[in-house]
Design a protein around this motif. Structure first.
Motif, PDB file in Angstrom:
ATOM      1  N   VAL A 294       0.834  -1.205   0.000  1.00 51.88           N
ATOM      2  CA  VAL A 294       0.000   0.000   0.000  1.00 51.88           C
ATOM      3  C   VAL A 294       0.869   1.255   0.000  1.00 51.88           C
ATOM      4  O   VAL A 294       0.608   2.211  -0.734  1.00 51.88           O
ATOM      5  N   VAL A 295       1.917   1.243   0.818  1.00 48.42           N
ATOM      6  CA  VAL A 295       2.795   2.410   0.932  1.00 48.42           C
ATOM      7  C   VAL A 295       3.465   2.728  -0.401  1.00 48.42           C
ATOM      8  O   VAL A 295       3.747   3.893  -0.709  1.00 48.42           O
ATOM      9  N   ASP A 296       3.683   1.715  -1.220  1.00 49.18           N
ATOM     10  CA  ASP A 296       4.411   1.888  -2.476  1.00 49.18           C
ATOM     11  C   ASP A 296       3.748   2.885  -3.420  1.00 49.18           C
ATOM     12  O   ASP A 296       4.413   3.481  -4.260  1.00 49.18           O
ATOM     13  N   VAL A 297       2.438   3.084  -3.307  1.00 42.65           N
ATOM     14  CA  VAL A 297       1.745   3.992  -4.229  1.00 42.65           C
ATOM     15  C   VAL A 297       1.724   5.428  -3.717  1.00 42.65           C
ATOM     16  O   VAL A 297       1.237   6.323  -4.400  1.00 42.65           O
ATOM     17  N   ILE A 298       2.252   5.654  -2.514  1.00 40.21           N
ATOM     18  CA  ILE A 298       2.129   6.963  -1.873  1.00 40.21           C
ATOM     19  C   ILE A 298       3.502   7.616  -1.735  1.00 40.21           C
ATOM     20  O   ILE A 298       4.462   6.978  -1.310  1.00 40.21           O
ATOM     21  N   HIS A 299       3.598   8.893  -2.075  1.00 41.49           N
ATOM     22  CA  HIS A 299       4.832   9.659  -1.912  1.00 41.49           C
ATOM     23  C   HIS A 299       5.163   9.782  -0.419  1.00 41.49           C
ATOM     24  O   HIS A 299       4.253   9.874   0.419  1.00 41.49           O
ATOM     25  N   PRO A 300       6.461   9.790  -0.050  1.00 42.92           N
ATOM     26  CA  PRO A 300       6.833   9.896   1.367  1.00 42.92           C
ATOM     27  C   PRO A 300       6.214  11.095   2.078  1.00 42.92           C
ATOM     28  O   PRO A 300       5.829  11.000   3.247  1.00 42.92           O
ATOM     29  N   ARG A 301       6.093  12.246   1.382  1.00 39.88           N
ATOM     30  CA  ARG A 301       5.468  13.408   2.013  1.00 39.88           C
ATOM     31  C   ARG A 301       4.010  13.128   2.347  1.00 39.88           C
ATOM     32  O   ARG A 301       3.493  13.570   3.377  1.00 39.88           O
ATOM     33  N   ALA A 302       3.339  12.396   1.462  1.00 43.81           N
ATOM     34  CA  ALA A 302       1.935  12.072   1.691  1.00 43.81           C
ATOM     35  C   ALA A 302       1.791  11.052   2.818  1.00 43.81           C
ATOM     36  O   ALA A 302       0.895  11.159   3.659  1.00 43.81           O
ATOM     37  N   LEU A 303       2.679  10.064   2.834  1.00 48.82           N
ATOM     38  CA  LEU A 303       2.647   9.072   3.908  1.00 48.82           C
ATOM     39  C   LEU A 303       2.862   9.745   5.259  1.00 48.82           C
ATOM     40  O   LEU A 303       2.238   9.381   6.261  1.00 48.82           O
ATOM     41  N   LYS A 304       3.726  10.749   5.274  1.00 53.19           N
ATOM     42  CA  LYS A 304       3.983  11.474   6.521  1.00 53.19           C
ATOM     43  C   LYS A 304       2.718  12.156   7.026  1.00 53.19           C
ATOM     44  O   LYS A 304       2.476  12.233   8.234  1.00 53.19           O
ATOM     45  N   LYS A 305       1.880  12.652   6.106  1.00 46.49           N
ATOM     46  CA  LYS A 305       0.627  13.295   6.508  1.00 46.49           C
ATOM     47  C   LYS A 305      -0.327  12.293   7.158  1.00 46.49           C
ATOM     48  O   LYS A 305      -1.018  12.613   8.128  1.00 46.49           O
ATOM     49  N   VAL A 306      -0.375  11.076   6.610  1.00 45.80           N
ATOM     50  CA  VAL A 306      -1.211  10.034   7.217  1.00 45.80           C
ATOM     51  C   VAL A 306      -0.662   9.679   8.597  1.00 45.80           C
ATOM     52  O   VAL A 306      -1.414   9.512   9.563  1.00 45.80           O
ATOM     53  N   SER A 307       0.666   9.589   8.690  1.00 42.77           N
ATOM     54  CA  SER A 307       1.306   9.299   9.971  1.00 42.77           C
ATOM     55  C   SER A 307       1.021  10.405  10.988  1.00 42.77           C
ATOM     56  O   SER A 307       0.799  10.133  12.175  1.00 42.77           O
ATOM     57  N   GLU A 308       1.003  11.658  10.522  1.00 46.43           N
ATOM     58  CA  GLU A 308       0.701  12.785  11.415  1.00 46.43           C
ATOM     59  C   GLU A 308      -0.727  12.702  11.946  1.00 46.43           C
ATOM     60  O   GLU A 308      -0.994  13.057  13.100  1.00 46.43           O
ATOM     61  N   PHE A 309      -1.655  12.237  11.106  1.00 40.08           N
ATOM     62  CA  PHE A 309      -3.042  12.068  11.545  1.00 40.08           C
ATOM     63  C   PHE A 309      -3.110  11.057  12.687  1.00 40.08           C
ATOM     64  O   PHE A 309      -3.735  11.310  13.730  1.00 40.08           O
ATOM     65  N   LEU A 310      -2.438   9.917  12.513  1.00 43.16           N
ATOM     66  CA  LEU A 310      -2.425   8.907  13.569  1.00 43.16           C
ATOM     67  C   LEU A 310      -1.691   9.428  14.809  1.00 43.16           C
ATOM     68  O   LEU A 310      -2.106   9.165  15.941  1.00 43.16           O
ATOM     69  N   GLY A 311      -0.601  10.163  14.582  1.00 42.96           N
ATOM     70  CA  GLY A 311       0.152  10.711  15.704  1.00 42.96           C
ATOM     71  C   GLY A 311      -0.672  11.688  16.528  1.00 42.96           C
ATOM     72  O   GLY A 311      -0.583  11.709  17.760  1.00 42.96           O
TER      73      GLY A 311
END
Length: 317
Positions: A168-185
């Motif tokens: 799943v992560v493979d389709v997402i840019h690292p900056r975008a993944l960081k935003k999802v991580s920030e939501f969970l954080g």
């Protein structure tokens, strides 16, 4: 569908019914109604296809939430803001509108609108643009599609293996993944968890501990992204799925990957480099102990070797 669409469709139906009651030979009596019908049809055509709106339910549990009765205003507003930012950034990353830094290109179509409160656990009903929105390009992933990707990512991070998360992560840019991580954080810092219901599919974290574990898996330290170099030859290109197969010279192993940029002309790629000796730099992404996924991000990352292709592949303008 907008009120104007409904109004014009109702007007057209009414005029058609009136004309059915007037005999064809009474041309003068029919003239004004036919003129109004033509005008209404023309206005409806100018509006284009109606924008399809889809409903998303984003619910919360935990310390900031009072059962199904209410939610702290500061928490609710911030949670929706961070989630909306994640949707915008993931959509930009998948549609190729994001760089390593700088502002994320946005379209009005990626905005989420609160339209009500969610039933059950307390939360919000959000409206997202569907596939018929004219603000999207033909091949773009819509906001609704991105919500499905984020929902899948959260569920996989909570319950899946490292290999499944990497997929799943493979389709997402690292900056975008960081935003999802920030939501969970943010949720973790507020001792809260969430659930998402969209298009008949629902997922919610079973408890705060499961959310914390998912947040840990998506943190920068656990997601490994780096350039890797190989020598060998491309043994296959799949234009429709934009995938490639590459045989590594030293080991004979065949790895598969995706062609990331829409600007890369796959026909030129095949003409110049299929089964020719090359060196290539690929972007490698893995989560935890998961197997890496490879992406060719630029045509210039392919280097012809002696006896191989004579020029780099052209890119599409």
């Amino acid at each position: 569908m907008s009120n104007e669409h409904f109004s014009l469709q109702a007007e057209i139906a009414e005029l058609e019914n009136i004309l059915r009651t007037i005999p064809e030979e009474k041309a003068i009596s029919r003239l004004s109604f036919e003129s109004r019908l033509e005008e209404a049809r023309s206005r409806l055509a100018e509006l284009g296809e109606p924008v399809v709106k889809e409903k998303l339910q984003l619910t919360f549990r935990g310390q900031p939430v009072d059962g199904t009765s209410g939610i702290l205003a500061d928490f609710g507003g911030k949670a929706v803001e961070v989630f909306s930012s994640a949707v915008s950034t993931v959509m930009a990353s998948i549609n190729g509108d994001i760089g390593e830094r700088g502002p994320v290109a946005k379209k009005d179509a990626d905005k989420l609108m609160i339209t009500g409160t969610a039933v059950g656990s307390f939360g919000f009903e959000l409206e997202v643009a569907g596939n018929s929105n004219p603000l999207f390009e033909e091949d773009d992933v819509t906001a609704g599609g991105v919500v499905e990707i984020i929902q899948d990512l959260l569920e996989t991070a909570a319950t899946g293996t490292d290999d499944e998360i990497t997929e799943v992560v493979d389709v997402i840019h690292p900056r975008a993944l960081k935003k999802v991580s920030e939501f969970l954080g943010f949720l973790e810092s507020q001792k809260a968890s969430c659930g998402i219901s969209f298009k008949g599919k629902s997922f919610k974290f079973s408890n705060n501990s499961q959310l914390s574990n998912a947040a840990l898996k998506l943190k920068d330290q656990n997601v490994k992204e780096r350039p890797v170099e190989f020598e060998g030859k491309f043994v296959g290109f799949l234009p429709h799925s934009r995938m490639f197969e590459f045989s590594i010279r030293e080991t004979g192993e065949i790895i598969k990957g995706k062609i990331g940029s829409k600007k890369i002309d796959i026909e030129q790629l095949s003409d110049n480099f299929l089964k020719a000796p090359v060196g290539v730099t690929l972007n490698s992404v893995s989560v935890g102990e998961g197997k890496p996924k490879y992406t060719l991000t630029s045509a210039s990352d392919i280097r012809a070797k002696a006896g191989g292709g004579s020029q780099p592949p052209l890119t599409q303008e």
